[in-house]
Design an enzyme around this catalytic site. Structure first.
Site, mmCIF file in Angstrom:
data_model
loop_
_atom_site.group_PDB
_atom_site.id
_atom_site.type_symbol
_atom_site.label_atom_id
_atom_site.label_comp_id
_atom_site.label_asym_id
_atom_site.label_seq_id
_atom_site.Cartn_x
_atom_site.Cartn_y
_atom_site.Cartn_z
ATOM 1 N N LYS A 186 0.829 -1.200 0.000
ATOM 2 C CA LYS A 186 0.000 0.000 0.000
ATOM 3 C C LYS A 186 0.868 1.257 0.000
ATOM 4 C CE LYS A 186 -3.514 -2.520 -0.228
ATOM 5 N NZ LYS A 186 -4.266 -3.208 0.789
HETATM 6 C C1 LIG Z 1 -5.290 -4.254 1.221
HETATM 7 C C2 LIG Z 1 -6.730 -3.960 1.412
HETATM 8 C C3 LIG Z 1 -7.422 -4.321 2.587
HETATM 9 C C4 LIG Z 1 -6.878 -5.276 3.609
HETATM 10 O O1 LIG Z 1 -5.778 -4.919 4.256
HETATM 11 P P1 LIG Z 1 -4.738 -5.991 4.853
HETATM 12 O O2 LIG Z 1 -3.795 -5.098 5.568
HETATM 13 O O3 LIG Z 1 -4.129 -6.724 3.705
HETATM 14 O O4 LIG Z 1 -5.502 -6.879 5.763
HETATM 15 C C5 LIG Z 1 -8.716 -3.878 2.740
HETATM 16 N N1 LIG Z 1 -9.328 -3.181 1.779
HETATM 17 C C6 LIG Z 1 -8.728 -2.852 0.628
HETATM 18 C C7 LIG Z 1 -9.490 -2.065 -0.381
HETATM 19 C C8 LIG Z 1 -7.417 -3.256 0.399
HETATM 20 O O5 LIG Z 1 -6.830 -2.976 -0.770
#
Ligand SMILES: *Cc1c(COP(=O)(O)O)cnc(C)c1O
Length: 441
Positions: A197
């Site tokens: 992210k």
């Molecule tokens: C990555 C993501 C999540 C989940 O996050 P994690 O840290 O991988 O559990 C939730 N929502 C969206 C839209 C994502 O891209």
């Protein structure tokens, strides 16, 4: 006209520069902070996490932040904290990562999918309104692929129908909607902070809210070691054990990295924004593609430009499929150009037929009144169902290096100007994207 690289010509991108795309940007202070936690043996504590939370909340101008082991856990805690339970309906876009909604099902809720807007790729407020019933508890808003959703329209609906809003801000850290940070509009927000992210701290998630009760309920759900922070008398009486049955606290190695990330990320995204807009300004107006970014002068921004997309319009390029278009751009030496985005969730068996809790009926329907069926078909969600042929991944520039970015512009121009050489090809639009992270062949 220069010959397309896919057809044996020279590549448009001559100086591939890995550093231009490297992510996350790791500095010495982050490394030192992580090592210190390991050496001190404090990974399981909460003192460093609390500093990170305070910084994250202050950056947003929000009252409370609660760090979680991952974004999925932060979102589930938010569902619980906002009062989601048996028989409630959650409205969520079909085009998102599964974690935006799946955990609400284990609280007894049903997921109702809404369509996306073909230009923003975010949940479509007009379609939301069609899905609202007297059981609707939450609208999940995803600022998808870093594009802020239409919060004015969504918050107006929430007010009109007295529904809560949960912002899944996992794609848009630091983005602004009309000058205000995303994640601060709804009743709560959940962010993933995992490595891929844009605000990356290794693995982690965070919940943001201005509502003390939401914060305390999230503590009750998964932060049993911090139940001494709970002030609400009723919650206090039942505290001591995690109501969600899981340990949600963040590893402090990640919190320490997060504290350092907070110091540099706001500056990094200024450069990313400059680089991406410089790139897209030059693609604006070319046939076959549209930029996916806020209108200039709207004071709306895309933060770190996570997973940035272009919109594809095959009808302007003789029907050339997004897949073939991406193959040709990739052959020019451009990384990250893949067709589609996340695969539409509504058709997955988890929402259609799977009986997780052995109720003798699909879990997504078990807690609804008899005869109510919220399962969606492709006809119900036409934009989501067809988006894999109408969007594509862009190179994600982390630095403003115009002379190199110009080569990427040239690659796109070259393919678009010579698209006829790619026709007639195999124009079958194959489904792309994935539900989880497992790539489908
Ligand atoms: C990555 C993501 C999540 C989940 O996050 P994690 O840290 O991988 O559990 C939730 N929502 C969206 C839209 C994502 O891209």
């Amino acid at each position: 006209m220069s010959k397309l690289a896919l057809l044996g010509g020279e590549k448009a991108v001559k100086n591939e520069n890995k550093e231009l795309f490297a992510w996350p940007i790791v500095n010495q202070a982050m490394k030192d902070a992580a090592v210190k936690v390991i050496e001190d043996g404090t990974a399981s504590g909460t003192n460093i996490t609390k500093v990170f939370e305070k910084g994250f909340a202050e950056w947003h101008g929000s009252k409370y932040a609660l760090a979680h082991v991952n974004g999925t856990a932060a979102l589930q805690a938010a569902f619980y904290a906002l009062g989601v339970g048996k028989g409630d309906e959650i409205i969520c876009p079909s085009i998102t990562y599964w974690a935006s909604c799946v955990s609400s099902m284990s609280l007894g809720a049903s997921v109702v999918f809404a369509d996306i807007d073909p230009d923003t790729l975010c949940i479509d407020p007009i379609d939301i309104e069609k899905r609202i019933t007297d059981r609707t508890k939450i609208i999940v808003v995803v600022h998808y692929m870093s594009m802020p959703a239409d919060m004015d329209a969504i918050m107006a609906l929430a007010k009109k129908y007295n529904i809560k809003v949960l912002e899944d801000t996992s794609h848009a850290h630091g983005a602004l909607y009309k000058g205000k940070m995303v994640g601060t509009f709804g009743d709560a927000a959940g962010f993933s902070l995992m490595n891929g992210k844009s605000f990356a701290i290794s693995e982690g998630g965070i919940l943001l809210t201005d509502d003390r009760e939401v914060y305390e309920r999230a503590l009750l759900w998964g932060h049993y070691g911090r139940h001494n922070e709970i002030e609400n008398e009723q919650l206090k009486q039942v505290s001591g054990l995690p109501h969600g049955g899981c340990k949600n606290r963040l590893n402090q190695i990640a919190s320490a990295i997060g504290i350092e990330q907070l110091k540099k990320y706001p500056t990094e995204i200024i450069e990313i924004d400059k680089a991406m807009n410089y790139f897209l300004d030059q693609l604006e107006g070319l046939p076959g593609i549209r930029t996916h970014r806020p209108a200039p002068d709207s004071n709306t921004t895309k933060g770190g430009w996570y997973a940035c997309r272009g919109l594809y319009r095959p009808e302007e390029l003789g029907g050339l499929s997004a897949r073939r278009f991406c193959e040709a751009v990739t052959a020019e030496g451009v990384t990250g150009v893949v067709p589609g985005c996340n695969k539409a969730l509504h058709s997955h068996p988890l929402f259609q037929s799977v009986d997780i809790y052995r109720d003798g009926a699909p879990t997504n329907l078990t807690n609804l009144p008899n005869g109510v069926d919220v399962r969606a078909t492709d006809e119900d969600l036409p934009v989501s169902a067809a988006i894999h042929g109408r969007a594509f991944g862009l190179p994600w520039f982390k630095h403003f290096q115009p002379e190199i970015i110009d080569q990427y512009v040239a690659a796109f121009r070259k393919v678009i100007e010579n698209y006829e050489e790619l026709l007639p090809g195999d124009e079958t639009v194959i489904e792309t994207g994935a539900w989880g992270l497992t790539k489908r062949k």
